[in-house]
Design a protein around this motif. Structure first.
Motif, PDB file in Angstrom:
ATOM      1  N   ALA A 298      -2.461 -42.770 -61.152  1.00 38.98           N
ATOM      2  CA  ALA A 298      -3.473 -43.813 -60.977  1.00 38.98           C
ATOM      3  C   ALA A 298      -3.408 -44.422 -59.580  1.00 38.98           C
ATOM      4  N   THR A 299      -2.186 -44.649 -59.102  1.00 39.98           N
ATOM      5  CA  THR A 299      -2.040 -45.221 -57.762  1.00 39.98           C
ATOM      6  C   THR A 299      -2.603 -44.285 -56.701  1.00 39.98           C
ATOM      7  N   GLU A 300      -2.254 -43.014 -56.778  1.00 38.40           N
ATOM      8  CA  GLU A 300      -2.760 -42.058 -55.801  1.00 38.40           C
ATOM      9  C   GLU A 300      -4.271 -41.866 -55.922  1.00 38.40           C
ATOM     10  N   MET A 301      -4.804 -41.958 -57.143  1.00 40.09           N
ATOM     11  CA  MET A 301      -6.253 -41.847 -57.313  1.00 40.09           C
ATOM     12  C   MET A 301      -6.969 -42.990 -56.598  1.00 40.09           C
ATOM     13  N   GLU A 302      -6.469 -44.203 -56.747  1.00 43.28           N
ATOM     14  CA  GLU A 302      -7.104 -45.340 -56.090  1.00 43.28           C
ATOM     15  C   GLU A 302      -6.969 -45.246 -54.576  1.00 43.28           C
ATOM     16  N   ARG A 303      -5.843 -44.730 -54.103  1.00 42.39           N
ATOM     17  CA  ARG A 303      -5.694 -44.554 -52.660  1.00 42.39           C
ATOM     18  C   ARG A 303      -6.677 -43.518 -52.132  1.00 42.39           C
ATOM     19  N   GLY A 304      -6.868 -42.460 -52.887  1.00 40.88           N
ATOM     20  CA  GLY A 304      -7.850 -41.466 -52.463  1.00 40.88           C
ATOM     21  C   GLY A 304      -9.255 -42.020 -52.441  1.00 40.88           C
ATOM     22  N   VAL A 305      -9.600 -42.823 -53.443  1.00 46.08           N
ATOM     23  CA  VAL A 305     -10.921 -43.444 -53.481  1.00 46.08           C
ATOM     24  C   VAL A 305     -11.098 -44.380 -52.289  1.00 46.08           C
ATOM     25  N   ALA A 306     -10.068 -45.203 -51.997  1.00 44.10           N
ATOM     26  CA  ALA A 306     -10.168 -46.133 -50.867  1.00 44.10           C
ATOM     27  C   ALA A 306     -10.259 -45.386 -49.544  1.00 44.10           C
ATOM     28  N   ALA A 307      -9.499 -44.299 -49.409  1.00 47.93           N
ATOM     29  CA  ALA A 307      -9.548 -43.529 -48.162  1.00 47.93           C
ATOM     30  C   ALA A 307     -10.915 -42.897 -47.964  1.00 47.93           C
ATOM     31  N   ALA A 308     -11.488 -42.355 -49.037  1.00 50.26           N
ATOM     32  CA  ALA A 308     -12.821 -41.763 -48.924  1.00 50.26           C
ATOM     33  C   ALA A 308     -13.862 -42.816 -48.577  1.00 50.26           C
ATOM     34  N   ALA A 309     -13.770 -44.002 -49.197  1.00 51.80           N
ATOM     35  CA  ALA A 309     -14.733 -45.066 -48.907  1.00 51.80           C
ATOM     36  C   ALA A 309     -14.595 -45.565 -47.470  1.00 51.80           C
ATOM     37  N   ALA A 310     -13.357 -45.744 -47.010  1.00 49.17           N
ATOM     38  CA  ALA A 310     -13.161 -46.214 -45.634  1.00 49.17           C
ATOM     39  C   ALA A 310     -13.666 -45.184 -44.628  1.00 49.17           C
ATOM     40  N   GLU A 311     -13.445 -43.915 -44.903  1.00 51.81           N
ATOM     41  CA  GLU A 311     -13.914 -42.874 -43.991  1.00 51.81           C
ATOM     42  C   GLU A 311     -15.436 -42.825 -43.950  1.00 51.81           C
ATOM     43  N   ARG A 312     -16.063 -42.977 -45.095  1.00 48.93           N
ATOM     44  CA  ARG A 312     -17.527 -42.950 -45.130  1.00 48.93           C
ATOM     45  C   ARG A 312     -18.117 -44.168 -44.429  1.00 48.93           C
TER      46      ARG A 312
END
Length: 696
Positions: A251-265
């Motif tokens: 769950a922690t890594e999933m949220e980090r991936g979501v945040a990284a994708a959002a910040a990159e976009r």
């Protein structure tokens, strides 16, 4: 990792982790079905004659009963996980008709980022912004009355669910009032970009599963009296925590991936302005904290709630920019269009958020009443500062009466028995042969404290006075930190308490910002509103008593006794006020009602959810009450006036200028019993301590 490739890599990593979470759910289902599958094999083998015999018959019965029990337990856990209401952040919903420009800006952001538009916008009294999933049926709006002229399909539940499928955009209200429109747009870009990954079915399913487990742990942590319910909740909590432990890392890594994708976009939208806007985020944190702890808290303790907190944070930050040479450039921003102009009625929204802040940080009632009314900033000095000082001064003299201290102090004209500052000074002045209080190692009664202080016990067997602030055993310990007394407004170098620290603020687990916080990751900790702390209250009281004894060590004996009496009196007043506040339930939202907190969406049984400050020590209580008495004497005998400092709260004004150097003089009296510095300070300002003062 840049550009579209970085976005895709972050999203793919988030999806992979979401699938790992869903695999945990599938394994749990397989384990629950395993006994049933074994029972089916045994039953089929017995019916075909392959597994015949007495031993096989006994094994079939045992496995069948075990399978039935496991299936029933698994069905119960699954039902609780699916039906439990996940925790929701307390917010004030912003309707589209009340903020069309704000909704238009968010839609434009979503179009430029090529992500779904948030389903709604809400405000919260915090310096943060995130996305919050409210697709659970318990979080939906109440069913509307069906009319004959309704068009088919527009009012059915399926249509409402589809309209609320996207997450809600939660914005910190201080951002709207302090930031400019362009800055707010830049700050919200990475948050809105998070709606893209949120729409993926696997990520959405994984988040629903984790939120359900988190809600199930909260249900299991709720207190139960009957043994059967306790056993069931123990099993539910064990299973839910076990699954949470298995999902925690994914769950922690999933949220980090979501945040990284959002910040990159979001780098494609206002990236340069976002760097500048982040400075305003930190400044808003500082101003909001000072406003709540120094200005709003004294008003809340007086039964008044400032109705324009967001306007106040702008004034506080403007004052900070005036004082701080490093912040000189921030004042020039005020000429640009503020983000609150995106609201049709910013005053109404500010009032609703201010009331919600009072409930969250102080535990005030849900609606106004005789003992809980709004106060404007123009009325604050008279309605809050003056009343708070006179209330504290009155409490100080009541405790002195209980300790048997005579009304007429030395040097006062005969017949003068009114409350005077000289009475306090003479009582706390250490005689030449007196010593300070050593560290307390054992029990201490009121008679002993009074004897050490050189005072006589009350005639007629008065009420006992505790050795420490919590010795009033009739009243439970309450967080009466600086209750009606204002914060000492003269200690400019005092470091404020920061109530929004990352380790205490309950961010929702599905927040789509750059540093996601996953509260359900610590699955061993029960949900805060449902935590049962009753078993630890006795131990905590003992710890508090020891802390207060250590705090009073080094003060004078009379000061320690007076501090103990003041603390006990505050505890009694809090205990008397608590039942009335606890009995005030949140009113149900009425159709057509004005803007207000979404009380139906969150549990308010454990208010305040986020207390601002820890309980005050005995020395702090005594210092605040003496400061209040000095301020009352200054107002009644030297023409001083109560004032409001946006950064330090209540202040004493002489000819419009703030008085200084009072705090060290009061501390000298409290800690050493030496009134010399305080008397010299009063002499310079023309304050007459022998004159009676007006009390509440």
């Amino acid at each position: 990792m840049t550009g579209i490739g970085g976005v895709e890599m972050g999203a793919q990593a988030a999806r992979a982790r979401a699938l790992a979470v869903l695999r945990v759910r599938s394994r749990a289902l397989a384990v629950a079905l395993l006994p049933a599958a074994l029972a089916v094999i045994l039953l089929v083998g017995g019916s075909t004659g392959h597994l015949a015999g007495a031993a096989w018959d006994v094994l079939r019965w045992v496995v069948s009963v075990l399978a039935l029990f496991v299936l029933l337990a698994a069905a119960g856990v699954a039902l609780v996980v699916a039906r439990s209401r996940p925790a929701v952040t307390p917010t004030v919903t912003v309707a589209e008709e009340s903020a069309p420009d704000l909704y238009r800006m968010v839609r434009d952001l979503a179009d430029r980022l090529d992500v779904p538009v948030p389903s709604a916008i809400a405000l919260t009294p915090d310096c943060d912004s995130w996305l919050e999933d409210r697709t659970h049926p318990a979080h939906g709006p109440p069913p509307a009355k069906k009319h004959d002229d309704d068009l088919a399909g527009l009012s059915d539940p399926a249509h409402r669910r589809s309209a609320a499928a996207a997450p809600v955009l939660v914005i910190g209200s201080p951002f709207l009032w302090w930031m400019r429109v362009g800055e707010l747009r830049a700050v919200l870009a990475p948050v809105v970009a998070g709606t893209g990954p949120s729409a993926h079915p696997d990520i959405a399913a994984a988040r629903r599963f984790i939120r359900g487990l988190d809600a199930a742990v909260a249900v299991a942590s709720a207190g139960r009296r009957d043994p059967l319910s306790r056993v069931a909740c123990a099993g539910l909590g064990w299973a839910s925590r076990l699954l949470l432990r298995s999902c925690r890392g994914h769950a922690t890594e999933m949220e980090r991936g979501v945040a990284a994708a959002a910040a990159e976009r979001a780098q494609a939208v206002d990236y340069g302005l976002r760097i500048v806007a982040q400075e305003q985020v930190g400044l808003a944190y500082a101003g909001w904290d000072r406003l709540l702890t120094r200005v709003a808290l004294p008003a809340w303790r007086m039964g008044r709630w400032p109705s324009r907190l967001d306007v106040g944070v702008v004034a506080a930050l403007t004052e900070l920019s005036r004082r701080d040479r490093l912040a000189e450039g921030f004042a020039s921003r005020l000429g640009e269009r503020p983000a609150c102009d995106l609201l049709e009625e910013p005053g109404v929204m500010d009032e609703a958020v201010s009331l919600l802040a009072a409930r969250l940080f102080h535990g005030g009632p849900a609606e106004t009443g005789p003992d809980w009314s709004p106060v404007g900033w123009d009325e604050y000095p008279e309605e809050v500062v003056d009343r708070a000082w006179r209330t504290d001064a009155a409490r100080l003299h009541r405790v002195l009466d209980t300790l048997g201290v005579r009304r007429a102090a030395g040097g006062v004209a005969p017949g003068t028995d009114g409350p005077t500052l000289a009475r306090v000074l003479d009582h706390l002045t250490t005689p030449d042969n007196a010593v300070t209080v050593p560290p307390v190692t054992g029990a201490h009664t009121e008679t002993e404290a009074a004897a050490e202080a050189g005072t006589e016990a009350p005639a007629g067997g008065g009420t006992p006075h505790p050795h420490v602030p919590h010795a009033d055993h009739e009243a439970p310990h309450v967080p009466y930190a600086d209750h009606e007394a204002p914060h000492v407004p003269y200690a400019d170098d005092e470091t404020p308490h920061v109530p929004y620290a990352d380790d205490e603020t309950p961010h929702v687990p599905y927040a789509d910002h750059e540093t996601p916080h996953v509260p359900h990751a610590d699955d061993e900790t029960p949900h805060v509103p449902y935590a049962d702390h009753a078993a630890d209250e006795g131990d905590m009281d003992d710890v508090d008593d020891m802390d207060d004894e250590d705090d009073l060590a080094g003060t004078t004996a009379r000061g320690a006794a007076l501090a103990a009496g003041l603390s006990a009196q505050l505890a009694r007043e809090e205990a008397q006020a608590r039942p009335a506040a606890a009995g005030a339930a949140s009113p149900a939202p009425q159709p057509g009602a004005g803007t207000g907190p979404d009380a139906a969406l969150w549990d308010d049984r454990a208010l305040p959810l986020l207390p601002l400050q820890p309980p005050r020590t005995g020395r702090e209580i005594l210092t605040a009450h003496i400061t209040a008495m000095v301020c009352c004497a200054a107002m009644d005998t030297a023409g001083a006036a109560p004032g409001l400092d946006w950064l330090d709260g209540p202040s004493l004004l002489f000819d419009g200028a703030r008085a200084a150097d009072l705090a060290p003089s009061v501390l000298s009296l409290v800690e050493t019993g030496d009134p010399g510095p305080l008397r010299a300070w009063m002499t310079d300002l023309g304050i007459r301590p022998e004159k009676p003062v007006r009390l509440v």
